[in-house]
Design a protein around this motif. Structure first.
Motif, PDB file in Angstrom:
ATOM      1  N   THR A   1       0.973  -0.848  -0.311  1.00  0.00           N
ATOM      2  CA  THR A   1       0.046   0.458   0.027  1.00  0.00           C
ATOM      3  C   THR A   1       1.152   1.293  -0.322  1.00  0.00           C
ATOM      4  OG1 THR A   1      -2.007  -1.037   1.465  1.00  0.00           O
ATOM      5  CG2 THR A   1      -2.005   1.452   1.336  1.00  0.00           C
ATOM      6  N   THR A   2       2.022   1.271   0.634  1.00  0.00           N
ATOM      7  CA  THR A   2       3.249   2.268   0.443  1.00  0.00           C
ATOM      8  C   THR A   2       3.381   2.667  -1.022  1.00  0.00           C
ATOM      9  OG1 THR A   2       3.644   2.192   3.073  1.00  0.00           O
ATOM     10  CG2 THR A   2       5.116   3.059   1.286  1.00  0.00           C
ATOM     11  N   LEU A   3       3.712   1.559  -1.393  1.00  0.00           N
ATOM     12  CA  LEU A   3       4.307   1.814  -2.502  1.00  0.00           C
ATOM     13  C   LEU A   3       3.109   2.321  -3.421  1.00  0.00           C
ATOM     14  CD1 LEU A   3       6.899   1.545  -4.346  1.00  0.00           C
ATOM     15  CD2 LEU A   3       5.503  -0.853  -5.357  1.00  0.00           C
ATOM     16  N   THR A   4       1.923   1.685  -3.738  1.00  0.00           N
ATOM     17  CA  THR A   4       1.023   2.424  -4.251  1.00  0.00           C
ATOM     18  C   THR A   4       0.902   4.118  -3.924  1.00  0.00           C
ATOM     19  OG1 THR A   4      -0.505   0.072  -3.953  1.00  0.00           O
ATOM     20  CG2 THR A   4      -1.340   1.975  -4.538  1.00  0.00           C
TER      21      THR A   4
ATOM     22  N   ALA B   1      -8.008  14.038  10.945  1.00  0.00           N
ATOM     23  CA  ALA B   1      -6.769  14.085  10.287  1.00  0.00           C
ATOM     24  C   ALA B   1      -6.194  12.970  10.878  1.00  0.00           C
ATOM     25  CB  ALA B   1      -6.286  15.912  10.978  1.00  0.00           C
ATOM     26  N   SER B   2      -6.054  11.639  11.211  1.00  0.00           N
ATOM     27  CA  SER B   2      -4.815  11.583  10.980  1.00  0.00           C
ATOM     28  C   SER B   2      -5.278  10.416   9.854  1.00  0.00           C
ATOM     29  CB  SER B   2      -5.317  10.207  12.439  1.00  0.00           C
ATOM     30  OG  SER B   2      -7.098   9.572  11.747  1.00  0.00           O
ATOM     31  N   ARG B   3      -3.954  10.676   9.166  1.00  0.00           N
ATOM     32  CA  ARG B   3      -4.123   9.396   7.912  1.00  0.00           C
ATOM     33  C   ARG B   3      -4.179   8.372   7.507  1.00  0.00           C
ATOM     34  NH1 ARG B   3       1.459  12.657   5.111  1.00  0.00           N
ATOM     35  NH2 ARG B   3       1.216  14.642   5.581  1.00  0.00           N
ATOM     36  N   HIS B   4      -4.849   8.024   6.370  1.00  0.00           N
ATOM     37  CA  HIS B   4      -4.669   6.510   5.764  1.00  0.00           C
ATOM     38  C   HIS B   4      -4.210   6.018   4.843  1.00  0.00           C
ATOM     39  CE1 HIS B   4      -7.105   5.521  10.243  1.00  0.00           C
ATOM     40  NE2 HIS B   4      -7.613   7.262   9.609  1.00  0.00           N
ATOM     41  N   ALA B   5      -3.900   5.093   4.023  1.00  0.00           N
ATOM     42  CA  ALA B   5      -3.900   4.779   2.800  1.00  0.00           C
ATOM     43  C   ALA B   5      -4.728   5.370   2.015  1.00  0.00           C
ATOM     44  CB  ALA B   5      -3.416   3.463   2.526  1.00  0.00           C
ATOM     45  N   THR B   6      -4.160   6.048   0.583  1.00  0.00           N
ATOM     46  CA  THR B   6      -5.593   6.764  -0.284  1.00  0.00           C
ATOM     47  C   THR B   6      -5.533   5.185  -0.670  1.00  0.00           C
ATOM     48  OG1 THR B   6      -3.507   7.977  -0.795  1.00  0.00           O
ATOM     49  CG2 THR B   6      -5.763   7.183  -2.550  1.00  0.00           C
ATOM     50  N   SER B   7      -5.577   3.987  -1.104  1.00  0.00           N
ATOM     51  CA  SER B   7      -6.080   3.117  -1.068  1.00  0.00           C
ATOM     52  C   SER B   7      -7.204   2.340  -0.405  1.00  0.00           C
ATOM     53  CB  SER B   7      -5.280   2.239  -1.811  1.00  0.00           C
ATOM     54  OG  SER B   7      -4.943   1.668  -1.548  1.00  0.00           O
ATOM     55  N   ASP B   8      -6.940   2.622   0.907  1.00  0.00           N
ATOM     56  CA  ASP B   8      -7.671   2.304   1.887  1.00  0.00           C
ATOM     57  C   ASP B   8      -9.089   3.051   2.157  1.00  0.00           C
ATOM     58  OD1 ASP B   8      -6.648  -0.449   1.832  1.00  0.00           O
ATOM     59  OD2 ASP B   8      -4.852   0.597   3.582  1.00  0.00           O
ATOM     60  N   TRP B   9     -10.059   3.165   1.914  1.00  0.00           N
ATOM     61  CA  TRP B   9     -11.227   3.896   2.427  1.00  0.00           C
ATOM     62  C   TRP B   9     -12.456   3.014   3.282  1.00  0.00           C
ATOM     63  CZ3 TRP B   9     -15.995   1.855   0.787  1.00  0.00           C
ATOM     64  CH2 TRP B   9     -15.719   0.554  -0.143  1.00  0.00           C
TER      65      TRP B   9
END
Length: 545
Positions: A27-30, A51-59
């Protein structure tokens, strides 16, 4: 559009899945591929309310809570005038069925390997799926800034596990605390490593490999040792052969550190330079009531696509469902008339979109290779073929017979309607397999992995306000069944009424408590066909129909 321009648009497309074992850094590489292509401005750009960050691809909410990907997601980006469709897949083995289906929708795969752990169990399963389809694989060995195994050992293991030779495209200089950078065998330059997640590709220093004295003075024994091992690796590897790669018989290998943005641009360039544009896809068409194989070429002018994923509630405010369609041929334009081949009904989506995680953009035009989302309120299932007229059916979308079963018990009987809606939509989605017993009684859930039950239980409560309890039951397997004649099928179902159930696609299945059940039933009814894949049952029904 002139045919030449249409063909050029198709050739601009690259559609690939990113696969790995959990925690290899997929997911980091994505995120970094999206960042470097300019598709997003910061990694982790989807934020929770706090405002805690989550991976763009994990919604999905449960993904944010657990920090894992439990659903595949689709993202489109433009890089070097190429349209790149990236499909991020769940790494966890319990969601392998979703990943297998995604792999039917792509033309290549990017395999991420943790340099400390090598090829792990889930990666082996995914490799096998890719090999069955001769899917070209690009390999990225991640986390080189940590204490890892020797690159020659990693290559040797990858070759053994993939059953195909590796061709190094970059090579690491040092590792862990002494990681100095990578040598790019395509550009004959060394990129110098610096840690940190804020750097962009142009921020890294590069030095030509022809300046060997300079590199030796600066990096000493680390550089000389890397040169020796690289020469050993390239001497033992075959020369790069793109045709062998496209046939799934070679894999180019890249090294780097995704979390530090390092070695990622080389992978992005390889996706454009090496990965294939859309390829032909196999379908069947009926001739004299017999299925006949037909190859659909991407530059065929007629629209054809296959639904490889259905996702409910991507937008919680609208309770919509999106059918993800891999376009196999033709061009999509708004307002064109499309038909679902399974039902023969016209498809009338409320909107058609492309994706950046849960951000959507209306489609003005799309071409073979693209992934488009049809927003619907039902009538579309996994595996459905959608065309603008041609009568055909794409094959190869897997539905495996589940090995785990649970009974669904609703805590509040007043929420029956919500439960039925939730199970219908989650069953259509393929998040889990839902079975409705023919003789009545509680609904049954069938899964490949235990975590699927937990996710569905969570989603029923949060998305449908249906709080359920899941209880064990006696069933340990299922087989979809067909027969040569209706009379034979009726005799079988009359003999085993309590074992009959229908899934989300209304396909008849036989529930069993042990492998012996199937064997005994087969001996008693030799003209009944038991299918471990639902697709096989569908083809049998299509042939008989």
């Amino acid at each position: 559009m002139a045919n030449g321009l249409f063909t050029d648009e198709v050739r601009r497309r690259r559609t690939f899945a990113i696969i790995s074992h959990p925690d290899a850094g997929k997911t980091t590489l994505t995120e970094k591929l999206l960042l470097f292509s300019g598709a997003i401005q910061i990694a982790g750009s989807v934020k929770a309310r706090k405002a805690s960050r989550h991976a763009t691809s994990d919604w999905m909410e449960i993904e944010k809570q657990r920090g894992i990907s439990v659903a595949s997601s689709v993202m489109q980006m433009v890089y070097r005038e190429h349209v790149i469709n990236l499909l991020d897949t769940p790494g966890h083995k319990d969601f392998s069925e979703d990943t297998y289906r995604v792999l039917t929708a792509v033309d290549s795969a990017l395999m991420v390997i943790d340099a400390a752990n090598g090829v792990e169990a889930q990666t082996r399963r995914l490799i096998e799926v890719c090999r069955q389809r001769d899917t070209p694989i690009i390999t990225f060995v991640n986390k080189m800034d940590r204490e890892v195994r020797e690159p020659l050992d990693i290559l040797d293991e990858v070759e053994r596990e993939l059953g195909m030779p590796c061709v190094p495209m970059t090579w690491p200089v040092g590792q862990g605390k002494t990681f100095r950078g990578i040598m790019n065998l395509r550009t004959h330059a060394m990129t110098v490593f610096e840690s940190g997640s804020e750097r962009l590709p142009q921020d890294f220093e590069t030095i030509a490999l022809t300046e060997r004295d300079t590199l030796t003075r600066r990096f000493g024994a680390d550089f000389e040792s890397a040169m020796e091992s690289m020469e050993l690796a390239t001497g033992a590897s075959p020369t790069w052969d793109r045709e062998a790669f496209l046939a799934g018989k070679q894999t180019p290998v890249f090294f780097g550190s995704g979390v530090n943005n390092f070695g990622v641009m080389e992978v992005l360039d390889a996706l454009v330079d090496l990965a294939p544009s859309p390829r032909s896809r196999t379908s069947t068409t009926m001739v004299n009531r017999q299925p006949v194989v037909k190859e659909i070429q991407p530059d065929d002018k007629d629209f054809a696509g296959v639904v490889f994923k259905v996702q409910a509630n991507m937008d919680a405010n609208h309770r919509d469902r999106i059918a993800f369609v891999r376009m196999a041929s033709g061009k999509y334009t708004p307002g064109m008339k499309l038909k679902v081949q399974r039902t023969g009904k016209e498809l009338r989506p409320t909107s058609v979109v492309t994706f950046m995680s849960q951000r959507r953009e209306a489609v003005e035009e799309a071409y073979a290779g693209d992934i488009v989302g049809f927003t619907t309120h039902g009538g579309v299932q996994l595996g459905d073929t959608i065309t603008d007229g041609a009568s055909l059916q794409f094959t190869g979308l897997p539905f495996f017979a589940p090995e785990l079963f649970m009974t669904v018990i609703l805590r509040n009987p007043l929420r029956t309607k919500q439960l039925q809606q939730g199970l219908a939509q989650l069953g259509e989605e393929g998040a889990i397999q839902v079975f409705r017993p023919e003789v009545g009684g509680p609904m049954l859930l069938g899964a490949v992995g235990q975590l699927q039950f937990e996710v569905v239980q969570h989603r029923l409560k949060t998305e449908y306000d249906a709080d359920v309890r899941l209880e064990g039951c006696q069933y340990t397997g299922a087989r979809w069944i067909t027969a040569d004649t209706p009379a034979e099928l009726r005799a079988f179902t009359d003999a085993y009424p309590a074992r009959m159930a229908r899934d989300a696609a209304d396909t008849l299945a036989y529930l069993c408590t042990s492998p012996y059940d199937v064997r005994l039933a087969q001996e008693r009814f030799p003209k009944i066909h038991f299918h471990p894949l639902r697709e096989h049952a569908g083809l049998a029904l299509q042939s008989a129909g």
